[in-house]
Design a protein around this motif. Structure first.
Motif, mmCIF file in Angstrom:
data_model
loop_
_atom_site.group_PDB
_atom_site.id
_atom_site.type_symbol
_atom_site.label_atom_id
_atom_site.label_comp_id
_atom_site.label_asym_id
_atom_site.label_seq_id
_atom_site.Cartn_x
_atom_site.Cartn_y
_atom_site.Cartn_z
ATOM 1 N N ASP A 1 23.704 13.508 1.922
ATOM 2 C CA ASP A 1 24.585 12.438 1.727
ATOM 3 C C ASP A 1 25.238 12.819 0.201
ATOM 4 O O ASP A 1 24.647 13.372 -0.748
ATOM 5 N N GLU B 1 20.070 10.749 14.392
ATOM 6 C CA GLU B 1 20.875 11.346 15.334
ATOM 7 C C GLU B 1 20.842 10.652 16.669
ATOM 8 O O GLU B 1 19.773 9.969 17.152
ATOM 9 N N LYS C 1 32.820 7.851 8.039
ATOM 10 C CA LYS C 1 32.819 8.744 9.300
ATOM 11 C C LYS C 1 33.061 10.155 8.420
ATOM 12 O O LYS C 1 34.125 10.243 7.780
ATOM 13 N N GLN C 2 32.118 11.151 8.703
ATOM 14 C CA GLN C 2 32.538 12.613 8.443
ATOM 15 C C GLN C 2 32.545 13.414 9.625
ATOM 16 O O GLN C 2 31.461 13.971 9.883
ATOM 17 N N ARG D 1 34.739 17.611 7.631
ATOM 18 C CA ARG D 1 34.012 17.203 6.372
ATOM 19 C C ARG D 1 34.652 16.244 5.597
ATOM 20 O O ARG D 1 34.244 15.652 4.463
ATOM 21 N N MET E 1 29.337 12.854 11.557
ATOM 22 C CA MET E 1 28.281 11.954 10.812
ATOM 23 C C MET E 1 28.748 10.574 10.321
ATOM 24 O O MET E 1 30.003 10.621 9.885
ATOM 25 N N TYR E 2 27.828 9.690 10.411
ATOM 26 C CA TYR E 2 28.361 8.265 9.843
ATOM 27 C C TYR E 2 27.297 7.803 8.752
ATOM 28 O O TYR E 2 26.383 7.877 8.773
ATOM 29 N N PHE E 3 28.163 7.495 7.631
ATOM 30 C CA PHE E 3 27.404 7.100 6.313
ATOM 31 C C PHE E 3 27.626 5.705 6.336
ATOM 32 O O PHE E 3 28.624 5.320 5.892
ATOM 33 N N GLY F 1 22.968 9.340 6.311
ATOM 34 C CA GLY F 1 23.969 9.518 7.401
ATOM 35 C C GLY F 1 23.064 9.713 8.757
ATOM 36 O O GLY F 1 21.817 9.807 8.806
ATOM 37 N N MET F 2 23.960 9.513 9.738
ATOM 38 C CA MET F 2 23.791 9.539 11.240
ATOM 39 C C MET F 2 24.410 10.474 11.846
ATOM 40 O O MET F 2 25.613 10.185 11.934
ATOM 41 N N LYS F 3 23.868 11.396 12.730
ATOM 42 C CA LYS F 3 24.892 12.239 13.504
ATOM 43 C C LYS F 3 24.994 11.684 14.934
ATOM 44 O O LYS F 3 24.223 11.380 15.421
#
Lengths: 113, 115
Positions: A42, B10, B38-39, B43, B89-91, B108-110
């Motif tokens: 992160d 994930e 959101k990534q 990136r 990826m969501y942070f 983060g979560m994919k």
């Protein structure tokens, strides 16, 4: 709408070299933040500036320095580069330092060989 | 110190389904902001939604909504009618109001949206 601009987008350096990353905030934004995102990690806060003064400092190595100029753009200077400095470096800006939404630039991908 | 925890590394979901991403945080502050970023593979860090802690009403942005439970220090993101472009990826992120305004991110979560 104008966004945060970062340059360069990609940078390749050798160990022990120096790098300078630039950030141009959204017009009328006076606060700039720098973050470092390592592979699979992160973003980590490095340093921030408000009205050309440093406002907060995070886990920024002593080898790194930064400043904000009169036109509000900011530069992150990195010296004696190490392999572990390879990362994506984000700049974000807000219109007001009091917890307004931070808008991120596209990032600079630094690779240290 | 503030911490943000995303316990699901994930998830995958079928297109058009609804998915909920969880986030908890820890703080002694009373005034703060919460964000979902959101990534995607590019990136780029893209703001999805934000919530002011002093507001009881949950924030919504089109297909994205949050369930903010201040007492439980929980801030989940619901994505309705998932689209392939939601793959990213969501942070979850936190910042205090009036003090150090740096963002503190979760790990983060994919999320993968399958056709």
């Amino acid at each position: 709408a104008a966004g945060v601009i970062q340059s360069p987008r990609h940078l390749i350096k050798e160990k022990r070299e120096t790098a300078t990353l630039k950030c141009y905030p959204i017009p009328r934004h006076d606060t700039v933040y720098w973050y470092q995102q390592g592979p699979g990690q992160d973003p980590q806060f490095l340093i921030s500036f408000y009205e050309k003064m440093q406002s907060d400092k995070g886990s920024i190595p002593d080898r790194f320095s930064a400043q904000q100029f009169s036109d509000y753009h900011s530069e992150l200077n990195m010296s004696s580069l190490e392999l572990g400095d390879s990362a994506l470096y984000f700049c974000a800006s807000t219109e007001d330092r009091v917890a307004d939404t931070q808008y991120f630039g596209p990032g600079t991908r630094l690779t240290v060989l | 110190a503030q911490t943000v925890t995303q316990s699901q590394p994930e998830m995958s979901v079928q297109e058009a389904e609804t998915v909920t991403l969880s986030c908890t945080y820890d703080t002694s502050e009373n005034n703060y902001y919460l964000f979902w970023y959101k990534q995607p593979p590019s990136r780029q860090m893209i703001l999805v939604i934000r919530q002011e802690a002093y507001k009881q009403q949950n924030a919504t942005e089109n297909r994205f909504s949050v369930n903010f439970q201040k007492a439980a220090k929980s801030f989940s993101l619901k994505i309705s009618d998932s689209q392939l472009g939601d793959t990213a990826m969501y942070f979850c992120a936190f910042c205090t109001q009036g003090g150090s305004e740096k963002l503190v991110f979760g790990k983060g979560m994919k999320l993968t949206v399958n056709p």
